[in-house]
Design an enzyme around this catalytic site. Structure first.
Site, mmCIF file in Angstrom:
data_model
loop_
_atom_site.group_PDB
_atom_site.id
_atom_site.type_symbol
_atom_site.label_atom_id
_atom_site.label_comp_id
_atom_site.label_asym_id
_atom_site.label_seq_id
_atom_site.Cartn_x
_atom_site.Cartn_y
_atom_site.Cartn_z
ATOM 1 N N GLU A 1 63.083 -21.895 41.665
ATOM 2 C CA GLU A 1 62.077 -20.638 41.681
ATOM 3 C C GLU A 1 61.096 -21.127 40.319
ATOM 4 O O GLU A 1 61.548 -21.357 39.261
ATOM 5 C CB GLU A 1 62.909 -19.460 41.233
ATOM 6 C CG GLU A 1 63.789 -18.895 42.326
ATOM 7 C CD GLU A 1 62.981 -18.225 43.487
ATOM 8 O OE1 GLU A 1 62.029 -17.875 43.500
ATOM 9 O OE2 GLU A 1 63.606 -18.170 44.705
ATOM 10 N N HIS B 1 58.195 -19.031 52.030
ATOM 11 C CA HIS B 1 57.763 -17.582 51.833
ATOM 12 C C HIS B 1 56.221 -17.616 51.768
ATOM 13 O O HIS B 1 55.604 -18.102 50.723
ATOM 14 C CB HIS B 1 58.432 -16.803 50.747
ATOM 15 C CG HIS B 1 59.772 -16.631 51.016
ATOM 16 N ND1 HIS B 1 60.768 -16.769 50.109
ATOM 17 C CD2 HIS B 1 60.349 -16.013 52.218
ATOM 18 C CE1 HIS B 1 61.865 -16.496 50.757
ATOM 19 N NE2 HIS B 1 61.692 -16.043 51.891
ATOM 20 N N GLU C 1 54.026 -17.397 48.111
ATOM 21 C CA GLU C 1 54.595 -18.384 47.173
ATOM 22 C C GLU C 1 53.736 -19.637 47.139
ATOM 23 O O GLU C 1 54.443 -20.632 47.350
ATOM 24 C CB GLU C 1 56.126 -18.744 47.123
ATOM 25 C CG GLU C 1 56.845 -17.177 47.034
ATOM 26 C CD GLU C 1 58.360 -17.363 47.502
ATOM 27 O OE1 GLU C 1 58.997 -18.559 47.369
ATOM 28 O OE2 GLU C 1 58.946 -16.152 47.557
ATOM 29 N N HIS D 1 60.498 -22.391 45.728
ATOM 30 C CA HIS D 1 59.978 -21.066 45.952
ATOM 31 C C HIS D 1 59.389 -20.563 44.617
ATOM 32 O O HIS D 1 59.367 -21.313 43.620
ATOM 33 C CB HIS D 1 61.204 -19.918 46.049
ATOM 34 C CG HIS D 1 61.909 -20.094 47.439
ATOM 35 N ND1 HIS D 1 61.800 -19.098 48.222
ATOM 36 C CD2 HIS D 1 62.544 -21.072 48.005
ATOM 37 C CE1 HIS D 1 62.346 -19.519 49.386
ATOM 38 N NE2 HIS D 1 62.933 -20.778 49.043
HETATM 39 O O1 PAY Z 1 69.110 -17.850 48.880
HETATM 40 O O2 PAY Z 1 67.727 -19.150 47.780
HETATM 41 C C1 PAY Z 1 68.290 -18.022 48.287
HETATM 42 C C2 PAY Z 1 67.591 -16.798 47.582
HETATM 43 C C3 PAY Z 1 66.491 -16.723 46.696
HETATM 44 C C4 PAY Z 1 65.205 -16.253 47.073
HETATM 45 C C5 PAY Z 1 65.173 -15.652 48.159
HETATM 46 O O3 PAY Z 1 65.172 -14.328 48.409
HETATM 47 O O4 PAY Z 1 64.966 -16.218 49.312
HETATM 48 C C6 PAY Z 1 64.519 -15.633 45.880
HETATM 49 C C7 PAY Z 1 63.278 -14.787 46.111
HETATM 50 C C8 PAY Z 1 62.260 -15.859 46.516
HETATM 51 O O5 PAY Z 1 61.687 -16.722 46.135
HETATM 52 O O6 PAY Z 1 62.029 -15.749 47.789
HETATM 53 C C9 PAY Z 1 62.730 -14.335 44.483
HETATM 54 C C10 PAY Z 1 61.274 -13.897 44.787
HETATM 55 C C11 PAY Z 1 60.820 -13.373 43.122
HETATM 56 C C12 PAY Z 1 61.437 -12.625 45.460
HETATM 57 O O7 PAY Z 1 60.597 -12.564 46.411
HETATM 58 O O8 PAY Z 1 62.072 -11.755 45.340
HETATM 59 ZN ZN ZN Z 2 60.724 -17.355 48.404
#
Ligand code: PAY
Ligand code: ZN
Length: 321
Positions: free
Chosen positions: A280, A72, A75, A207
């Protein structure tokens, strides 16, 4: 909302600075570090895989671990995490006994930047844009970008937490692996299957933010689904909780955060039985700076994960099935 780069943020590496740092380490440690380009981003930047191991030019029969960073764009702290680990592993070899044992007995893959286009776009104007996706054009839409962590080919788009709309932040792409960055990494992971056996046993996808150690599945709230047995789930919980005890993050199944389909850890476990976690990083909440904590936290917040990562590297020969 755009965020300014305060002077302290000068410490965050751009893509070019990251490559320069990698080149310096390669020159200093050619015996234990190698670099290969495993594919190109949508805009033609290199997707890089670094290998750290003794006898680095040889494919030894050692447990492999896959560490992936920066799916992302916003990040950026995760790129710092990759560079921190690279530094610890190559500089610690031969001086730190724990590191030396690990580098001698493991093949460690560091993929420091899965989304170089998104990262460059996020910082291009001198203020951050809070961009998440890659920068791939979407045909028939003015909105570019695929959410890489919704584009992996396991229960892709099955359930919740991804969107079919190119304008969405969680756009899952037109098909599994439609993003060239995901395709490159998925091809790389599959290339590590030798004689029907996946040599990569475990991994972490980094992340930010929320301070969590998470494990599959994300696509369902069930702990035992799609081939995950109660024993597998217990192994994920045990290893995940131990790492969380070390870094102070909260351990949980990914779907405890929210249900989301098409993520890398679901894919790597679901298709290849790789014990893949999602971390995270700092901060715990938006109050700590959200995606853009000040540069002065980089040293502390990357070092915070040192022991957890070394634990996973050490455990890599136990968790495999
Ligand atoms: O499956 O690992 C996963 C999902 C978790 C992450 C995602 O949405 O891909 C969580 C988010 C991330 O790091 O992208 C959390 C952050 C704070 C966000 O953008 O919401
Ligand atoms: Zn992420």
């Amino acid at each position: 909302r755009p965020h300014d780069f305060p002077a302290a943020d000068a410490k965050y590496h751009t893509y070019a600075e990251m490559n320069a740092e990698i080149a310096r380490r390669l020159a200093a440690h050619p015996g234990i570090l190698s670099r290969r380009v495993i594919g190109k981003s949508a805009e033609g930047r290199d997707i890089v895989a670094l290998k750290v191991s003794d006898h680095v030019a040889t494919d030894e029969n050692e447990p492999e671990v896959l560490l992936t960073f920066h799916q992302h764009a916003r990040e950026h702290l995760t790129v710092e995490m990759a560079l921190y680990l690279l530094r610890e592993l190559v500089d610690g070899y031969g001086t730190d006994p724990r590191i030396t044992r690990i580098v001698d007995s493991r093949e460690i893959w560091i993929l420091p930047d899965l989304n170089p286009d998104g990262g460059a776009y996020d910082i291009a104007t001198g203020s951050y844009r809070s961009w998440r996706k890659n920068r791939q054009p979407n045909s028939g839409s003015p909105y570019p970008g695929t959410d890489l962590n919704r584009n992996w080919g396991f229960h892709w788009g099955c359930c919740q937490g991804s969107s079919g709309s190119p304008s969405a932040e969680t756009y899952r792409g037109s098909a599994p692996e439609s993003a060239p960055e995901v395709k490159a990494v998925a091809d790389f992971a599959r290339s590590r299957v030798v004689g029907g056996r996946q040599q990569i046993r475990a991994g972490i996808d980094f992340h930010s933010y929320s301070e969590l150690v998470m494990w599959p599945f994300g696509f369902t709230t069930s702990a035992t689904a799609a081939g995950m047995t109660a024993d597998d789930a217990a192994a994920f919980r045990a290893v995940g909780r131990r790492m969380a005890a070390s870094n102070g993050y909260t351990p949980e199944q990914t779907s405890d955060l929210y249900v989301s389909d098409g993520s890398i850890d679901d894919y790597l476990w679901g298709t290849q039985r790789i014990f893949d976690f999602t971390f995270e990083m700092y901060p715990r909440s938006a109050a700590g700076g959200g995606f853009y904590p000040p540069g002065e936290v980089i040293e502390r917040e990357t070092a915070r994960n040192r022991d957890a990562v070394l634990q996973l590297l050490e455990t890599a020969d136990c968790v495999y099935r």
